[in-house]
Motif scaffolding. Structure first.
Motif, mmCIF file in Angstrom:
data_model
loop_
_atom_site.group_PDB
_atom_site.id
_atom_site.type_symbol
_atom_site.label_atom_id
_atom_site.label_comp_id
_atom_site.label_asym_id
_atom_site.label_seq_id
_atom_site.Cartn_x
_atom_site.Cartn_y
_atom_site.Cartn_z
ATOM 1 N N ARG A 143 -45.171 -55.722 -70.651
ATOM 2 C CA ARG A 143 -43.889 -55.630 -71.326
ATOM 3 C C ARG A 143 -43.563 -54.190 -71.716
ATOM 4 O O ARG A 143 -42.396 -53.847 -71.942
ATOM 5 C CB ARG A 143 -43.912 -56.493 -72.590
ATOM 6 N N ILE A 144 -44.611 -53.348 -71.777
ATOM 7 C CA ILE A 144 -44.377 -51.965 -72.173
ATOM 8 C C ILE A 144 -43.455 -51.273 -71.168
ATOM 9 O O ILE A 144 -42.699 -50.368 -71.527
ATOM 10 C CB ILE A 144 -45.729 -51.216 -72.310
ATOM 11 N N ARG A 145 -43.506 -51.700 -69.903
ATOM 12 C CA ARG A 145 -42.604 -51.112 -68.900
ATOM 13 C C ARG A 145 -41.141 -51.284 -69.333
ATOM 14 O O ARG A 145 -40.330 -50.367 -69.227
ATOM 15 C CB ARG A 145 -42.814 -51.777 -67.533
ATOM 16 N N VAL A 146 -40.818 -52.500 -69.778
ATOM 17 C CA VAL A 146 -39.451 -52.780 -70.219
ATOM 18 C C VAL A 146 -39.101 -51.918 -71.424
ATOM 19 O O VAL A 146 -38.014 -51.327 -71.500
ATOM 20 C CB VAL A 146 -39.293 -54.276 -70.560
ATOM 21 N N VAL B 73 -36.394 -46.972 -73.898
ATOM 22 C CA VAL B 73 -36.486 -45.668 -74.563
ATOM 23 C C VAL B 73 -35.915 -44.574 -73.668
ATOM 24 O O VAL B 73 -35.135 -43.713 -74.120
ATOM 25 C CB VAL B 73 -37.946 -45.363 -74.943
ATOM 26 N N LEU B 74 -36.289 -44.592 -72.398
ATOM 27 C CA LEU B 74 -35.774 -43.581 -71.470
ATOM 28 C C LEU B 74 -34.254 -43.664 -71.353
ATOM 29 O O LEU B 74 -33.557 -42.637 -71.335
ATOM 30 C CB LEU B 74 -36.425 -43.758 -70.094
ATOM 31 N N ARG B 75 -33.733 -44.889 -71.271
ATOM 32 C CA ARG B 75 -32.279 -45.062 -71.165
ATOM 33 C C ARG B 75 -31.587 -44.537 -72.425
ATOM 34 O O ARG B 75 -30.530 -43.907 -72.353
ATOM 35 C CB ARG B 75 -31.944 -46.532 -70.933
ATOM 36 N N GLY B 76 -32.193 -44.785 -73.587
ATOM 37 C CA GLY B 76 -31.602 -44.295 -74.825
ATOM 38 C C GLY B 76 -31.598 -42.780 -74.904
ATOM 39 O O GLY B 76 -30.600 -42.167 -75.308
ATOM 40 N N LEU B 77 -32.706 -42.152 -74.522
ATOM 41 C CA LEU B 77 -32.763 -40.687 -74.529
ATOM 42 C C LEU B 77 -31.747 -40.096 -73.560
ATOM 43 O O LEU B 77 -31.107 -39.073 -73.855
ATOM 44 C CB LEU B 77 -34.175 -40.228 -74.169
ATOM 45 N N ALA B 78 -31.580 -40.740 -72.407
ATOM 46 C CA ALA B 78 -30.588 -40.263 -71.440
ATOM 47 C C ALA B 78 -29.179 -40.413 -71.998
ATOM 48 O O ALA B 78 -28.331 -39.521 -71.850
ATOM 49 C CB ALA B 78 -30.733 -41.035 -70.133
ATOM 50 N N LYS B 79 -28.925 -41.525 -72.645
ATOM 51 C CA LYS B 79 -27.602 -41.766 -73.237
ATOM 52 C C LYS B 79 -27.263 -40.721 -74.292
ATOM 53 O O LYS B 79 -26.105 -40.292 -74.421
ATOM 54 C CB LYS B 79 -27.575 -43.163 -73.849
ATOM 55 N N PRO C 68 -35.450 -49.556 -62.300
ATOM 56 C CA PRO C 68 -34.715 -49.243 -63.539
ATOM 57 C C PRO C 68 -34.926 -47.806 -64.013
ATOM 58 O O PRO C 68 -33.984 -47.159 -64.470
ATOM 59 C CB PRO C 68 -35.276 -50.257 -64.546
ATOM 60 N N VAL C 69 -36.165 -47.307 -63.904
ATOM 61 C CA VAL C 69 -36.422 -45.923 -64.304
ATOM 62 C C VAL C 69 -35.734 -44.967 -63.344
ATOM 63 O O VAL C 69 -35.139 -43.961 -63.760
ATOM 64 C CB VAL C 69 -37.933 -45.649 -64.354
ATOM 65 N N HIS C 70 -35.781 -45.269 -62.045
ATOM 66 C CA HIS C 70 -35.082 -44.459 -61.048
ATOM 67 C C HIS C 70 -33.600 -44.374 -61.375
ATOM 68 O O HIS C 70 -32.974 -43.307 -61.294
ATOM 69 C CB HIS C 70 -35.296 -45.075 -59.655
ATOM 70 N N GLU C 71 -33.022 -45.496 -61.764
ATOM 71 C CA GLU C 71 -31.598 -45.527 -62.102
ATOM 72 C C GLU C 71 -31.304 -44.638 -63.299
ATOM 73 O O GLU C 71 -30.325 -43.881 -63.309
ATOM 74 C CB GLU C 71 -31.175 -46.967 -62.382
ATOM 75 N N VAL C 72 -32.151 -44.704 -64.321
ATOM 76 C CA VAL C 72 -31.936 -43.898 -65.524
ATOM 77 C C VAL C 72 -31.989 -42.411 -65.184
ATOM 78 O O VAL C 72 -31.095 -41.633 -65.565
ATOM 79 C CB VAL C 72 -32.983 -44.247 -66.598
ATOM 80 N N MET C 73 -33.035 -41.988 -64.484
ATOM 81 C CA MET C 73 -33.209 -40.567 -64.206
ATOM 82 C C MET C 73 -32.137 -40.035 -63.259
ATOM 83 O O MET C 73 -31.596 -38.939 -63.465
ATOM 84 C CB MET C 73 -34.609 -40.329 -63.613
ATOM 85 N N THR C 74 -31.825 -40.808 -62.233
ATOM 86 C CA THR C 74 -30.799 -40.372 -61.289
ATOM 87 C C THR C 74 -29.444 -40.271 -61.963
ATOM 88 O O THR C 74 -28.703 -39.286 -61.781
ATOM 89 C CB THR C 74 -30.726 -41.350 -60.106
ATOM 90 N N THR C 75 -29.090 -41.296 -62.734
ATOM 91 C CA THR C 75 -27.785 -41.314 -63.395
ATOM 92 C C THR C 75 -27.653 -40.157 -64.372
ATOM 93 O O THR C 75 -26.583 -39.545 -64.479
ATOM 94 C CB THR C 75 -27.585 -42.651 -64.131
ATOM 95 N N PHE C 76 -28.734 -39.836 -65.085
ATOM 96 C CA PHE C 76 -28.678 -38.754 -66.071
ATOM 97 C C PHE C 76 -28.242 -37.448 -65.413
ATOM 98 O O PHE C 76 -27.356 -36.738 -65.918
ATOM 99 C CB PHE C 76 -30.039 -38.585 -66.737
ATOM 100 N N PHE C 77 -28.846 -37.099 -64.291
ATOM 101 C CA PHE C 77 -28.527 -35.821 -63.654
ATOM 102 C C PHE C 77 -27.269 -35.905 -62.793
ATOM 103 O O PHE C 77 -26.524 -34.925 -62.687
ATOM 104 C CB PHE C 77 -29.718 -35.343 -62.818
#
Length: 812
Positions: free
Chosen positions: A243-246, A251-257, A281-290
């Motif tokens: 569950r830690i992955r979720v 957390v990553l999505r929040g920091l990106a936001k 999901p992590v790929h989406e967060v990092m790609t979208t941020f940049f």
């Protein structure tokens, strides 16, 4: 059922308790209520009289009650009582109201918890959590299910506007859940019993709490909480650790936001060290941020980075890449990426993204899309299944791409393609159709689609059509001649659905109704919608009303009607905004109305909303420019009764200026004596104003000379406005020769020569045409250039003779 709560409950909460007696007419007078305030209905309704001829008349228009959400009246009532430090209602009633409100919000998830509602929910929750259920002889308390529902409502639907209360509320809810669990453990309750009491949610509450933190600007705290949680789960079974992955993705999505690039990269490095895989999901967060920041190299790096187990990138990540490529001219980089996606025989969700890429980047038309649909249908999956078939979601994706291209004609062709393929449109298809037709100003086409939705051709889930209906109403209001009948039909339908309009839409509607003198429609619109708004949303509507009131192109009668509604529905109007309205009526030469506004502010129960000394000065200065004796007495009486304002030189100056303008120079001079007896003493503005009062006062030159002699004995530097005011005081008593001597001796006495205002003030003050003619002949001969400038200002005939059009801009 509509709530029968009176409007004044909500208004009292916002504005404390101060109100004025309503002004019956534009020429009436408002008096501040010195004792306990009384409350009046928004519109005074006359008692109906039954007469023989009246039986054929229409019944009086009844005002609509506010459409409060279930339980919200309890929250409002509790906060009002809490602000008064009064005894709260029974705990049972508070619990019932709190539950009703939370359950309604959970069922109607599109209605987000706004900032004011979050604040009220927080206040009541604090009361319920800190008081003993047994104190009232009742053992009932909020259950874990109640707390969890409230946490879900708070966390999962961010509202418009500020969210500080949401973060505080989520923290309190999660803390209360954890506190109760810890209490049970300290009492020795078995873990299985605790798990059953909590509801079997092992990490669901923590996930909701992390969601709230990352939605409302608390991502750094979320990262800290996750680190603590990982320590606790270090020895747990694998499925718990998974569950830690979720959580880490949250957390990553929040920091990106929040735009925290350094913290985002640091947290991902920690995740990698903890063996967290690079999942979609992590790929989406990092790609979208940049990508959204148009960081070309970083976007390519994170997008092309291999994903764990060769999982496909998410559809949203592909779409962000498409938009990134269009903005930055990277279509060639994108080409092989989508070719690889097509060759991978993806599922239909990815095919819909491929079609959007084809339309947006490859500029494909309907015929090209038909061929691609055939390719999709002919593809064979890994298990030998037939390829996916187009459906309504496919048509929606194509229409969305056409809308992004701002091509409504292409959108219509894609809609026709759906009909050709016998694909039944969904509600979302109709909503998209309304959207692009609105962009094309095709109101007839929009109305046709709206009629289909009204007739129930499709079911619209969860009020999904509200955004486009708001846009439709705003578009109808924006045309030069709005169709009021159509607007009222749509608003009536939305009223039956108990839908709350967006603040921008309420503004558009109210402005149209005001321009057409439909005050009842304005009242209904405000009653039905603004009562559920946050303070920020209410401020948005309020500012529009203020802008309407200060618009000089609108008639005074309409503006006063608008102000009356503003005063009733927005008692929280800030003092600075009220002063702006007051100044607007002074500019319209309606000092009586301006002083009504000042009086309404003076009668506010909340001390923070009452006028300050500077505001009194501003009001009195306005009366000095646009005199009204009765209004002046009213404002002066308010000042006498106001214990929060201390008299100083500026206030005395303002009173002196106002009384002089209202043809009471003798009273004005009395304030000069108050100034000279005060510790602060006079200012240069005091001198200019008292000389002006002496100009208007019979035999005022005697007082003026005495003041002037003191000025000369003290060897003060004399500003030009003080000197010409003294010249006016001497001239006002008819002493032509003395004025001439003063002006001739200016260089020696004050160190500078005369100007246009020196001659103009003296000329205007002289009584009688004969003295004016003598002064004009002398001034033309002595100062021809200055007199020529004065002549350009022009003259006007008054009851006191001819005067130049010059303005003496005096300030207190």
């Amino acid at each position: 059922m509509r709530s029968q709560l009176t409007r004044n409950v909500y208004l009292r909460l916002l504005a404390s308790h101060g109100l004025l007696r309503p002004c019956p007419t534009l020429s009436g007078r408002c008096l501040a209520t010195p004792s306990r305030p009384r409350y009046f209905p928004l519109v005074a309704r006359r008692q109906p009289r039954r007469t023989f001829f009246g039986i054929f008349q229409k019944p009086p228009r009844m005002l609509k009650e506010p459409d409060l959400e279930p339980g919200y009246d309890v929250l409002l009532h509790f906060r009002s009582i809490e602000a008064d430090n009064a005894r709260p209602p029974a705990r049972e009633d508070l619990l019932k109201g709190w539950r009703q409100f939370i359950q309604y919000k959970r069922r109607n998830h599109l209605r987000a918890l706004n900032s004011t509602q979050a604040f009220l929910t927080l206040r009541l929750l604090r009361h319920l959590a800190t008081t003993d259920p047994e104190a009232d002889g009742q053992g009932e308390d909020l259950s874990f299910a109640d707390l969890r529902s409230a946490l879900w409502v708070t966390a999962t639907k961010p509202p418009r506007g500020t969210t500080e209360h949401h973060l505080e509320l989520a923290t309190l809810l999660y803390g209360e859940i954890e506190r109760r669990i810890q209490n049970m453990r300290e009492l020795g309750v078995d873990e299985e019993v605790i798990k059953e009491a909590v509801g079997g949610k092992d990490t669901g509450d923590f996930e909701l709490f992390l969601t709230a933190l990352t939605n409302y600007g608390g991502s750094m705290e979320a990262a800290e909480r996750l680190a603590e949680f990982r320590v606790k789960l270090a020895q747990e079974e694998k499925k718990q650790v998974a569950r830690i992955r979720v959580f880490w993705t949250l957390v990553l999505r929040g920091l990106a936001k929040e735009g925290r690039e350094e913290e985002l990269l640091r947290e991902w490095k920690k995740a990698e060290e903890a063996k967290i895989e690079y999942m979609p999901p992590v790929h989406e967060v990092m790609t979208t941020f940049f990508a959204t920041r148009d960081r070309i190299e970083e976007t390519k790096l994170w997008f092309e980075k291999p994903i764990h187990a060769n999982w496909l990138r998410s559809p949203r990540a592909y779409m962000e890449a498409v938009r990134f490529a269009l903005r930055n001219g990277e279509q060639q980089w994108l080409q092989p990426i989508f070719e690889q996606l097509i060759n991978s025989n993806p599922q239909k969700e990815w095919w819909d993204v491929i079609f959007q890429w084809a339309v947006l980047v490859m500029d494909k038309g309907v015929e090209d899309i038909k061929q691609m649909l055939q390719v999709m249908a002919a593809s064979v999956g890994s298990e030998g299944k037939e390829g996916p078939k187009p459906d309504a979601a496919t048509i929606d994706a194509l229409i969305t791409a056409a809308i992004e291209k701002q091509n409504p004609y292409l959108a219509e062709r894609f809609l026709s393609l759906g009909a050709e393929l016998k694909i039944r449109p969904k509600a979302s298809t109709y909503i998209l159709q309304m959207d692009y037709r609105l962009d094309a100003k095709d109101f007839g086409g929009v109305q046709a689609i709206y009629d289909k939705l009204l007739n129930g051709e499709v079911t619209v889930p969860q009020d999904e059509d509200l955004p486009v209906l708001n846009k439709y109403l705003r578009a109808l209001c924006a045309v030069p001649e709005p169709d009021l009948g159509r607007i009222l039909d749509i608003t009536a339908d939305l009223e039956q659905r108990h839908a709350t309009l967006e603040p921008e839409t309420v503004v558009s509607l109210c402005m149209v109704f005001l321009r057409n003198d439909n005050q009842y429609e304005v009242i209904d619109t405000l009653s039905l919608h603004t009562v559920s708004y946050s303070l920020e949303e209410r401020a948005q509507v309020r500012r529009a009303f203020i802008e309407y009131c200060v618009d000089r192109k609108i008639s005074t009668a309409r503006v006063w009607d608008c102000y009356s509604l503003l005063r009733q529905f927005f008692p929280e109007t800030e003092p600075e905004e009220r002063i702006r309205l007051m100044d607007a009526f002074f500019a319209r030469r309606r000092p009586d109305m301006a002083c009504y506004i000042f009086g309404h502010m003076r009668s506010q129960g909340n001390l923070a909303q009452r006028p300050t000394a500077d505001m009194y000065v501003g009001c009195l200065e306005g009366l000095g420019r646009h005199p009204d004796a009765e209004s002046l007495r009213m404002v002066h009486n308010m000042l006498k009764m106001d214990t929060t304002v201390q008299m100083d030189t500026r206030l005395y100056n303002a009173l002196m200026m106002a009384y002089a303008a209202c043809e009471e120079p003798d009273v004005a001079v009395e304030f000069w004596r108050d100034i000279t007896n005060s510790a602060e003493g006079p200012s240069y503005a005091s001198l200019a104003i008292v000389f002006w009062a002496c100009e208007l006062l019979p035999y005022g030159d005697r007082t003026a000379r005495g003041i002037w002699q003191k000025v000369q004995r003290m060897d003060l530097e004399v500003p030009p406005d003080v000197f010409w005011a003294y010249c006016g005081a001497v001239a006002g008593s008819g002493h032509l020769e003395e004025v001439v001597r003063l002006i001739r001796a200016m260089d020696a006495s004050v160190g500078y020569g005369p100007g246009m205002m020196t001659l103009g003030v003296a000329y205007n003050a002289l009584p009688g045409s004969e003295r004016k003619d003598h002064f004009e002949a002398w001034a033309k001969a002595e100062y021809p250039d200055i007199w020529a400038q004065l002549e350009k200002k022009g003259r006007k005939e008054t009851l006191l003779g001819t005067k130049f059009n010059i303005v003496r801009d005096m300030k207190a």
